[in-house]
Enzyme design. Structure first.
Site, PDB file in Angstrom:
ATOM      1  N   HIS A 225      27.762  42.966  50.187  1.00  0.00           N
ATOM      2  CA  HIS A 225      26.781  43.893  49.632  1.00  0.00           C
ATOM      3  C   HIS A 225      27.189  45.326  49.960  1.00  0.00           C
ATOM      4  CE1 HIS A 225      23.431  40.627  49.617  1.00  0.00           C
ATOM      5  NE2 HIS A 225      24.207  40.566  48.573  1.00  0.00           N
ATOM      6  N   THR A 226      27.170  46.154  48.949  1.00  0.00           N
ATOM      7  CA  THR A 226      27.481  47.560  49.178  1.00  0.00           C
ATOM      8  C   THR A 226      26.194  48.362  49.036  1.00  0.00           C
ATOM      9  OG1 THR A 226      29.564  47.145  48.051  1.00  0.00           O
ATOM     10  CG2 THR A 226      29.003  49.451  48.451  1.00  0.00           C
TER      11      THR A 226
ATOM     12  N   PRO B 184      40.326  41.919  41.764  1.00  0.00           N
ATOM     13  CA  PRO B 184      39.748  42.475  40.537  1.00  0.00           C
ATOM     14  C   PRO B 184      38.805  41.460  39.918  1.00  0.00           C
ATOM     15  CG  PRO B 184      42.112  42.037  40.262  1.00  0.00           C
ATOM     16  CD  PRO B 184      41.776  41.723  41.686  1.00  0.00           C
TER      17      PRO B 184
ATOM     18  N   ALA C  53      29.490  36.759  51.130  1.00  0.00           N
ATOM     19  CA  ALA C  53      28.729  37.798  50.442  1.00  0.00           C
ATOM     20  C   ALA C  53      29.315  39.168  50.749  1.00  0.00           C
ATOM     21  CB  ALA C  53      27.277  37.749  50.897  1.00  0.00           C
TER      22      ALA C  53
ATOM     23  N   LYS D 138      22.835  43.614  44.046  1.00  0.00           N
ATOM     24  CA  LYS D 138      21.597  43.241  44.759  1.00  0.00           C
ATOM     25  C   LYS D 138      21.377  44.127  45.974  1.00  0.00           C
ATOM     26  CE  LYS D 138      23.159  39.022  45.243  1.00  0.00           C
ATOM     27  NZ  LYS D 138      24.305  39.041  44.328  1.00  0.00           N
ATOM     28  N   GLY D 139      22.491  44.546  46.612  1.00  0.00           N
ATOM     29  CA  GLY D 139      22.396  45.361  47.820  1.00  0.00           C
ATOM     30  C   GLY D 139      21.559  46.610  47.574  1.00  0.00           C
TER      31      GLY D 139
ATOM     32  N   GLY E 118      27.049  36.650  40.813  1.00  0.00           N
ATOM     33  CA  GLY E 118      27.175  37.460  42.021  1.00  0.00           C
ATOM     34  C   GLY E 118      27.637  38.872  41.699  1.00  0.00           C
TER      35      GLY E 118
HETATM   36  P1  IMP Z   1      33.061  30.591  48.314  1.00  0.00           P
HETATM   37  O1  IMP Z   1      31.628  30.974  48.327  1.00  0.00           O
HETATM   38  O2  IMP Z   1      33.933  31.475  49.170  1.00  0.00           O
HETATM   39  O3  IMP Z   1      33.260  29.137  48.599  1.00  0.00           O
HETATM   40  O4  IMP Z   1      33.598  30.796  46.807  1.00  0.00           O
HETATM   41  C1  IMP Z   1      33.160  30.018  45.714  1.00  0.00           C
HETATM   42  C2  IMP Z   1      33.031  30.851  44.449  1.00  0.00           C
HETATM   43  O5  IMP Z   1      31.954  31.784  44.611  1.00  0.00           O
HETATM   44  C3  IMP Z   1      34.261  31.692  44.128  1.00  0.00           C
HETATM   45  O6  IMP Z   1      34.373  31.806  42.718  1.00  0.00           O
HETATM   46  C4  IMP Z   1      33.934  33.046  44.721  1.00  0.00           C
HETATM   47  O7  IMP Z   1      34.627  34.094  44.095  1.00  0.00           O
HETATM   48  C5  IMP Z   1      32.444  33.120  44.435  1.00  0.00           C
HETATM   49  N1  IMP Z   1      31.705  33.976  45.360  1.00  0.00           N
HETATM   50  C6  IMP Z   1      31.341  33.692  46.630  1.00  0.00           C
HETATM   51  N2  IMP Z   1      30.651  34.718  47.156  1.00  0.00           N
HETATM   52  C7  IMP Z   1      30.549  35.647  46.199  1.00  0.00           C
HETATM   53  C8  IMP Z   1      29.913  36.916  46.129  1.00  0.00           C
HETATM   54  O8  IMP Z   1      29.265  37.401  47.062  1.00  0.00           O
HETATM   55  N3  IMP Z   1      30.048  37.572  44.937  1.00  0.00           N
HETATM   56  C9  IMP Z   1      30.714  37.055  43.882  1.00  0.00           C
HETATM   57  N4  IMP Z   1      31.308  35.882  43.906  1.00  0.00           N
HETATM   58  C10 IMP Z   1      31.233  35.170  45.050  1.00  0.00           C
END
Ligand code: IMP
Length: 462
Positions: free
Chosen positions: A62-63, A325, A60, A37-38, A33
């Site tokens: 997105h910037t 961070p 998510a 992508k944005g 992640g």
């Molecule tokens: P959840 O999606 O909030 O359940 O988080 C599960 C895992 O996915 C964690 O490690 C989050 O930090 C990661 N995560 C969820 N959404 C994002 C994103 O948009 N970017 C980066 N990591 C994400």
């Protein structure tokens, strides 16, 4: 009184369209992640009629930067910032209605017209306050179960869906249905668990009143999006499917259990939007020129010292959703090749390339060593990933500011060699290189994909 069923949106609000028939493509995150992508979706979206998300929700972030101004999107597709595009939030998503309405209001007050251009699937799942509570409680309990989630209720909402205890957007039209669904959900052991942990059990009637009001506010956005999108495609509309999170966070193919709870891989879009696989013409994956990860979980190329800090500062690697961070490390060729394979990528976009401008030498991970064994395939065993030591190929850095480069020929030879090596590790072309957050800070790579989909003249070539 109960209303009749929601069918397709009455009008597609489609803009003046030429005869051009464009294919349907998907943009996915190639790593954990936050790959940028944005920006890539924003660049491509202008050439498409519809941008659709198929999974995730407000986790998510997105910037998109336009003329020096940053816009942060969580549920609204990044592609919707292009005014001629229609947006779809697919049935595979988990929607936070209050958050979505707020995001729409914020974008509208920033001058974007969202009303009339965004459709929310009637079949998408709804995040309840109790889902957020459960997410936070499980994170705060620490220990083995903590994942480092965004605490937006994503995991519990998807768990409710899979357990057939969820509430869908379509249910929000009817207060009685909401109350009944919430009662069933709480009765499934959730209320008992809340009581045991000293937490207040929410009142289904109160939730129902609240969500029925949100349902009324959302009513104009809700549609039978699967049939609508297929019908639009039949009529020649082209769709850009916008992934959230990344392949290594996919619930099936990622670094389980340290993943999100949905299918972030390209194939997820079929079930998440209601579009068959024969409709998809191409796939691109977005990769950072290095790696980052937020939250817990294995990360073999992680840099814990000053070099990691330098990447974090140069790449402004702090979460868009939570401000956390990000963990930083070198590019992982094994993980990236795995990702290119399971998504069948035609092309890759390499982002945050300029972050690497200051290094004398840039290590690229080409294998892992584990207990004396060298492997070149990304393993599924968490204990192997935890202990794996990266085997690096050390490429010379370029020590030149690339943020002003606009074509491949503006890049130093060592930068081009780094890109070529990444392409050979991925097994597909690197079609686009991003050297800064602005739309103009983009270089067209040697491949065909972005030439085709961005259109001739969109960016300087060669
Ligand atoms: P959840 O999606 O909030 O359940 O988080 C599960 C895992 O996915 C964690 O490690 C989050 O930090 C990661 N995560 C969820 N959404 C994002 C994103 O948009 N970017 C980066 N990591 C994400």
């Amino acid at each position: 009184m109960r209303s009749g069923p929601i069918f397709r949106a009455g009008s597609s609000a489609r803009k003046g369209q030429d005869d051009r028939q464009m294919p349907n493509i998907v943009v996915v995150g190639g790593q954990w992640g936050d790959e940028g992508k944005g920006k890539i979706v924003d660049l491509l979206a202008d050439r498409f009629d519809i941008v659709a998300r198929w999974q995730g929700g407000p986790n998510a972030g997105h910037t998109v930067r336009i003329d020096g101004k940053a816009f942060f999107l969580h549920q609204v597709p990044a592609g919707l910032l292009r005014e001629r595009v229609m947006g779809v939030l697919g049935n595979g998503m988990v929607i936070d209605p209050a958050g979505l309405l707020q995001e729409i209001a914020d974008l509208e007050s920033a001058g974007f017209h969202i009303r009339g251009r965004l459709l929310v699937s009637n079949r998408a799942q709804v995040i309840l306050p109790v889902h957020r509570l459960m997410d936070t409680a499980s994170e705060e309990a620490g220990g083995e179960t903590a994942i480092g989630t965004t605490r937006r209720g994503i995991g519990p909402a998807y768990a409710s869906k899979a357990a057939r205890l969820g509430l869908r957007v379509v249910d929000m039209q009817d207060e009685e249905t909401i109350a009944a669904r919430v009662r069933i959900f709480l009765g499934s052991g959730v209320a008992a668990h809340l009581r045991e942990s000293g937490r207040l059990v929410p009142d289904p009637a109160e939730i129902a009143a609240d969500y029925a009001r949100l349902g009324r506010e959302m009513r104009d956005f809700v549609a039978e999006t699967s049939l609508w999108i297929n019908e639009r495609m039949d009529a020649g509309a082209s769709v850009l499917f916008e992934g959230a999170q990344g392949t290594l966070l996919d619930v099936d193919l990622g670094t389980y259990p340290f993943v999100t709870s949905s299918n972030a891989v390209a194939a997820g879009l079929g079930a998440g939007v209601g579009v068959g696989p024969t409709r998809i013409d191409g796939a691109t994956g977005v990769f950072k020129a290095y790696s980052t990860r937020v939250g817990r979980g294995p990360f073999p190329t992680e840099l814990k010292g000053a070099t990691g800090d330098l990447i974090r500062e140069r790449g402004r690697e702090y979460g868009t959703t939570t401000g956390r961070p990000r963990r930083c490390g070198w590019f992982d060729g094994l993980a990236a090749r795995y990702s290119a394979t399971v998504n069948a990528l035609d092309s890759a976009a390499l982002t945050l390339f300029d972050v690497l401008d200051v290094f004398d030498e840039i290590p690229l991970c080409v294998a892992y060593r584990w207990r004396g064994m060298e492997m070149t395939e990304f393993p599924a065993e968490p204990w192997v990933l935890d202990e794996a030591e990266p085997v690096y190929e050390r490429l010379p850095g370029w020590r030149t500011d690339t943020s002003e480069a606009r074509r491949l020929s503006d890049l130093p030879g060592n930068a081009r060699r780094y890109i070529d090596r990444i392409a050979s590790l991925l097994g597909c072309e690197v079609g686009l290189i991003s050297v800064g957050p602005e739309r103009v800070q983009t270089i067209l790579g040697p491949g065909k994909f972005f030439h085709d989909y961005l259109g001739a003249g969109a960016l300087a070539a060669g």
